[in-house]
Design a protein around this motif. Structure first.
Motif, PDB file in Angstrom:
ATOM      1  N   VAL A   1       0.836  -1.199   0.000  1.00 18.44           N
ATOM      2  CA  VAL A   1       0.000   0.000   0.000  1.00 18.44           C
ATOM      3  C   VAL A   1       0.873   1.253   0.000  1.00 18.44           C
ATOM      4  O   VAL A   1       0.575   2.233  -0.695  1.00 18.44           O
TER       5      VAL A   1
ATOM      6  N   ALA B   1      -4.992  -0.834   3.333  1.00 15.14           N
ATOM      7  CA  ALA B   1      -5.297   0.488   2.770  1.00 15.14           C
ATOM      8  C   ALA B   1      -6.210   1.271   3.705  1.00 15.14           C
ATOM      9  O   ALA B   1      -6.050   2.487   3.878  1.00 15.14           O
TER      10      ALA B   1
ATOM     11  N   TYR C   1      -6.144   5.299   3.061  1.00 13.82           N
ATOM     12  CA  TYR C   1      -5.906   5.532   1.624  1.00 13.82           C
ATOM     13  C   TYR C   1      -7.173   5.207   0.847  1.00 13.82           C
ATOM     14  O   TYR C   1      -7.599   4.057   0.767  1.00 13.82           O
TER      15      TYR C   1
END
Length: 405
Positions: free
Chosen positions: A209, A236, A241
């Motif tokens: 990631v 993530a 993110y």
């Protein structure tokens, strides 16, 4: 040597299920097995095959291994199997099974087997490496990626794409077709990085990631499935993110919706013949409800349920359980499935079935009406394509037995 007549109802028609039932993808294998068993039980409850013969499922654990699958194949042959149902072990394992079955059939006329592949979607299996004994009951990688590319063409928010995939045949092909077909649909898209990782062995995707984030990607084309998908979503999410993921079937794998809901950020778009809660597909919804009532589990994959039903329809069409006759009957078989009419294309044994691009998203009462896996997330239909719209050309040069009688 011909198979026993259909009228001998005391002899079951044995199907060998060979897929992962242990290890990191055991939950996937168990789900697929339950779909197959449900369909076979339903076929038997409605009289079985012509003449009253019943179908029987033999189960074997592939352990995601070509070697283990070969051992399972020999055991299935020893136990009298007439057909192999597989697909969840990965394209390389299934391809090895098909090769072994082809060799067996050549050396043992009258004792042939078929391979019905519900989930390994390498286009080469119905392309340059096609086999008369192999039938693909799922849309292949190229068909699925074409559906996703058509969707991305209408999604200008996708600008920078990273390719993160499992390091085996399917993962490499998902990346290759992603670059090719999305690139054709959206020449302005930038591919900002590409990584392959070991299948089923990564416990923490945080470093991956971090690399994706460093690339500046807003989207990831990933063929990951099972724990490799859920752990990616978790990593993530932990990093905050907000990514778009484009995938082939992850939404149908247990735990994926829960993982999306827990990550809080990101959205997973995938493509399948149907998704839970899809409107306008009443037969699939009725089957899903009946399946849940009988098994206590969620129904996710009509194509897997369809696989033994296609086999039964071909046996009825052939009026025989002779494997060569059944294979010829499967070619160009048209079947009215719960997701609509499907056709087994005769030239390469690729099933043409609809594909639905959909996104796991919060319930809003409009586009997403039902939550899944105990969450307030469900599935939003983004686009629907027919099998014919997604059909690709084929490099298949089928070698057929000379006599179908």
């Amino acid at each position: 040597m011909l198979a026993a007549p259909l009228a001998h109802a005391s002899d079951t028609y044995k199907i060998a299920y060979i897929d992962p039932l242990s290890g990191p993808f055991a939950n996937v294998g168990e789900l697929m097995l339950l779909h197959v068993r449900y369909a076979v039980d339903d076929i038997n409850a409605h009289g079985g095959l012509p003449g009253g013969q019943k179908m029987e499922v033999l189960q074997f654990d592939s352990k995601l291994s070509a070697q283990e699958s070969q051992s399972a194949l020999q055991a299935a042959i020893d136990q009298g199997a007439r057909a192999i149902v597989t697909g969840g072990s990965g394209s390389s394992v299934v391809a090895a099974l098909v090769q072994s079955v082809s060799r067996w059939n050549q050396r043992n006329p009258g004792k042939e087997l078929l391979v019905l592949n519900h989930s390994s979607i390498d286009p080469d299996m119905t392309g340059k490496n096609c086999s008369f004994w192999h039938f693909q009951t799922e849309a292949n990688t190229a068909m699925k990626m074409k559906a996703i590319a058509n969707y991305i063409k209408k999604t200008p928010q996708v600008q920078k794409v990273y390719l993160l995939n499992q390091d085996y045949a399917h993962g490499r092909q998902w990346a290759s077709y992603g670059r090719q077909l999305v690139g054709l649909a959206r020449p302005d898209v930038q591919f900002v990085g590409e990584t392959l990782h070991p299948i089923g062995r990564v416990k923490d995707f945080a470093p991956y990631v971090a690399n994706i984030r460093q690339s500046g990607a807003d989207s990831v084309i990933t063929g990951n499935w099972g724990q490799d998908m859920t752990l990616l979503l978790k990593a993530a999410g932990d990093a905050g993110y907000d990514l778009r993921y484009f995938n082939h079937s992850a939404g149908a794998i247990p735990g994926t919706v829960l993982a999306v809901s827990q990550s809080k950020v990101g959205q997973l778009t995938w493509v399948a013949e149907w998704h839970p809660g899809e409107e306008g597909v009443p037969k699939a919804e009725a089957l899903a409800q009946a399946y849940k009532a009988r098994t206590g589990k969620d129904f996710l994959a009509p194509r897997i349920d369809m696989t033994p039903r296609l086999l039964a329809a071909a046996i009825a069409k052939a009026k025989s359980t002779d494997t060569v006759k059944v294979a010829y009957a499967l070619e160009n078989l048209q079947y009215d499935s719960v997701v609509g009419p499907v056709t087994m294309r005769g030239e390469d044994h690729q099933l043409l079935l609809p594909q639905v691009v959909n996104t796991i998203a919060p319930v809003d009462g409009k586009t997403v009406k039902v939550g899944w896996e105990g969450t307030n997330y469900g599935f939003r239909t983004d686009a629907v394509y027919t099998g014919n719209e997604l059909a690709q050309g084929t490099q298949c040069k089928m070698e057929r037995p000379g006599n179908a009688s």
